[in-house]
Design a protein around this motif. Sequence first.
Motif, PDB file in Angstrom:
ATOM      1  N   ARG A  45       0.877  -1.175   0.000  1.00 52.37           N
ATOM      2  CA  ARG A  45       0.000   0.000   0.000  1.00 52.37           C
ATOM      3  C   ARG A  45       0.906   1.214   0.000  1.00 52.37           C
ATOM      4  O   ARG A  45       1.804   1.326   0.817  1.00 52.37           O
ATOM      5  CB  ARG A  45      -0.885   0.032   1.235  1.00 52.37           C
ATOM      6  CG  ARG A  45      -1.901  -1.084   1.260  1.00 52.37           C
ATOM      7  CD  ARG A  45      -2.666  -1.088   2.567  1.00 52.37           C
ATOM      8  NE  ARG A  45      -3.566  -2.215   2.584  1.00 52.37           N
ATOM      9  CZ  ARG A  45      -4.872  -2.108   2.760  1.00 52.37           C
ATOM     10  NH1 ARG A  45      -5.422  -0.938   2.987  1.00 52.37           N
ATOM     11  NH2 ARG A  45      -5.631  -3.183   2.754  1.00 52.37           N
ATOM     12  N   TRP A  46       0.662   2.141  -0.918  1.00 54.09           N
ATOM     13  CA  TRP A  46       1.486   3.334  -1.014  1.00 54.09           C
ATOM     14  C   TRP A  46       0.715   4.449  -1.701  1.00 54.09           C
ATOM     15  O   TRP A  46      -0.284   4.210  -2.359  1.00 54.09           O
ATOM     16  CB  TRP A  46       2.782   3.024  -1.760  1.00 54.09           C
ATOM     17  CG  TRP A  46       2.563   2.442  -3.138  1.00 54.09           C
ATOM     18  CD1 TRP A  46       2.253   1.150  -3.449  1.00 54.09           C
ATOM     19  CD2 TRP A  46       2.588   3.148  -4.369  1.00 54.09           C
ATOM     20  NE1 TRP A  46       2.090   0.998  -4.799  1.00 54.09           N
ATOM     21  CE2 TRP A  46       2.306   2.225  -5.397  1.00 54.09           C
ATOM     22  CE3 TRP A  46       2.836   4.463  -4.718  1.00 54.09           C
ATOM     23  CZ2 TRP A  46       2.254   2.573  -6.734  1.00 54.09           C
ATOM     24  CZ3 TRP A  46       2.790   4.814  -6.063  1.00 54.09           C
ATOM     25  CH2 TRP A  46       2.501   3.865  -7.048  1.00 54.09           C
ATOM     26  N   ARG A  47       1.178   5.659  -1.545  1.00 52.57           N
ATOM     27  CA  ARG A  47       0.535   6.815  -2.166  1.00 52.57           C
ATOM     28  C   ARG A  47       1.306   7.171  -3.435  1.00 52.57           C
ATOM     29  O   ARG A  47       2.499   7.434  -3.386  1.00 52.57           O
ATOM     30  CB  ARG A  47       0.519   8.002  -1.206  1.00 52.57           C
ATOM     31  CG  ARG A  47      -0.317   9.156  -1.717  1.00 52.57           C
ATOM     32  CD  ARG A  47      -0.508  10.252  -0.686  1.00 52.57           C
ATOM     33  NE  ARG A  47      -0.969   9.786   0.602  1.00 52.57           N
ATOM     34  CZ  ARG A  47      -2.226   9.438   0.912  1.00 52.57           C
ATOM     35  NH1 ARG A  47      -3.153   9.487  -0.011  1.00 52.57           N
ATOM     36  NH2 ARG A  47      -2.534   9.044   2.126  1.00 52.57           N
ATOM     37  N   SER A  48       0.613   7.197  -4.564  1.00 51.63           N
ATOM     38  CA  SER A  48       1.242   7.493  -5.851  1.00 51.63           C
ATOM     39  C   SER A  48       1.564   8.985  -5.954  1.00 51.63           C
ATOM     40  O   SER A  48       1.145   9.791  -5.116  1.00 51.63           O
ATOM     41  CB  SER A  48       0.317   7.087  -7.003  1.00 51.63           C
ATOM     42  OG  SER A  48      -0.791   7.956  -7.055  1.00 51.63           O
ATOM     43  N   GLY A  51      -1.258  11.261  -5.615  1.00 51.44           N
ATOM     44  CA  GLY A  51      -1.914  11.331  -4.317  1.00 51.44           C
ATOM     45  C   GLY A  51      -2.901  10.208  -4.060  1.00 51.44           C
ATOM     46  O   GLY A  51      -3.497  10.138  -2.989  1.00 51.44           O
ATOM     47  N   LYS A  52      -3.075   9.310  -5.026  1.00 54.58           N
ATOM     48  CA  LYS A  52      -4.014   8.201  -4.886  1.00 54.58           C
ATOM     49  C   LYS A  52      -3.393   7.074  -4.053  1.00 54.58           C
ATOM     50  O   LYS A  52      -2.224   6.739  -4.212  1.00 54.58           O
ATOM     51  CB  LYS A  52      -4.374   7.674  -6.278  1.00 54.58           C
ATOM     52  CG  LYS A  52      -5.326   6.510  -6.262  1.00 54.58           C
ATOM     53  CD  LYS A  52      -5.599   6.007  -7.671  1.00 54.58           C
ATOM     54  CE  LYS A  52      -6.461   4.767  -7.620  1.00 54.58           C
ATOM     55  NZ  LYS A  52      -6.591   4.128  -8.922  1.00 54.58           N
ATOM     56  N   MET A  53      -4.186   6.471  -3.153  1.00 51.49           N
ATOM     57  CA  MET A  53      -3.740   5.313  -2.388  1.00 51.49           C
ATOM     58  C   MET A  53      -3.819   4.083  -3.291  1.00 51.49           C
ATOM     59  O   MET A  53      -4.880   3.773  -3.842  1.00 51.49           O
ATOM     60  CB  MET A  53      -4.605   5.102  -1.147  1.00 51.49           C
ATOM     61  CG  MET A  53      -4.184   3.909  -0.302  1.00 51.49           C
ATOM     62  SD  MET A  53      -2.491   3.922   0.282  1.00 51.49           S
ATOM     63  CE  MET A  53      -2.520   5.287   1.428  1.00 51.49           C
ATOM     64  N   VAL A  54      -2.708   3.409  -3.449  1.00 48.62           N
ATOM     65  CA  VAL A  54      -2.615   2.248  -4.317  1.00 48.62           C
ATOM     66  C   VAL A  54      -2.394   1.011  -3.453  1.00 48.62           C
ATOM     67  O   VAL A  54      -1.579   1.021  -2.541  1.00 48.62           O
ATOM     68  CB  VAL A  54      -1.441   2.403  -5.318  1.00 48.62           C
ATOM     69  CG1 VAL A  54      -1.302   1.165  -6.181  1.00 48.62           C
ATOM     70  CG2 VAL A  54      -1.617   3.652  -6.168  1.00 48.62           C
ATOM     71  N   LYS A  55      -3.153  -0.042  -3.751  1.00 53.08           N
ATOM     72  CA  LYS A  55      -2.990  -1.339  -3.084  1.00 53.08           C
ATOM     73  C   LYS A  55      -2.665  -2.347  -4.175  1.00 53.08           C
ATOM     74  O   LYS A  55      -3.353  -2.393  -5.197  1.00 53.08           O
ATOM     75  CB  LYS A  55      -4.285  -1.744  -2.377  1.00 53.08           C
ATOM     76  CG  LYS A  55      -4.741  -0.749  -1.331  1.00 53.08           C
ATOM     77  CD  LYS A  55      -6.112  -1.126  -0.813  1.00 53.08           C
ATOM     78  CE  LYS A  55      -6.642  -0.040   0.095  1.00 53.08           C
ATOM     79  NZ  LYS A  55      -8.022  -0.297   0.518  1.00 53.08           N
TER      80      LYS A  55
END
Length: 102
Positions: A45-48, A51-55
Amino acid sequence: MASLYFGLSIKGAPDLTDEQFADFLDREVSSRFPDGLTVLAAQGRWRSDSGKMVKEPSKLVQIVLSGKPDDLAKLDAVREAYKREHHQESVLEVIEKTCAAF
């Protein structure tokens, strides 16, 4: 010890398969670090950058470094190859001092 975190989701394409990731490991990682490594399945899980949260499904590769002067350059080459080949924004690298014995 170096820990590398590889995301397996590819924008606009299916996720990398275990076979595709194993091929990358053989070509880019094991060829540079032939003494061995450990691969673990992970869920990242990280923030691109947008600014979108990516899983995404991920692989964690741990390498006990030899202490040779070119270790960091080899890690950078691995990260850059993965980003280029699999259209990734980044590959997380964590380096820790470790005492190990075999």
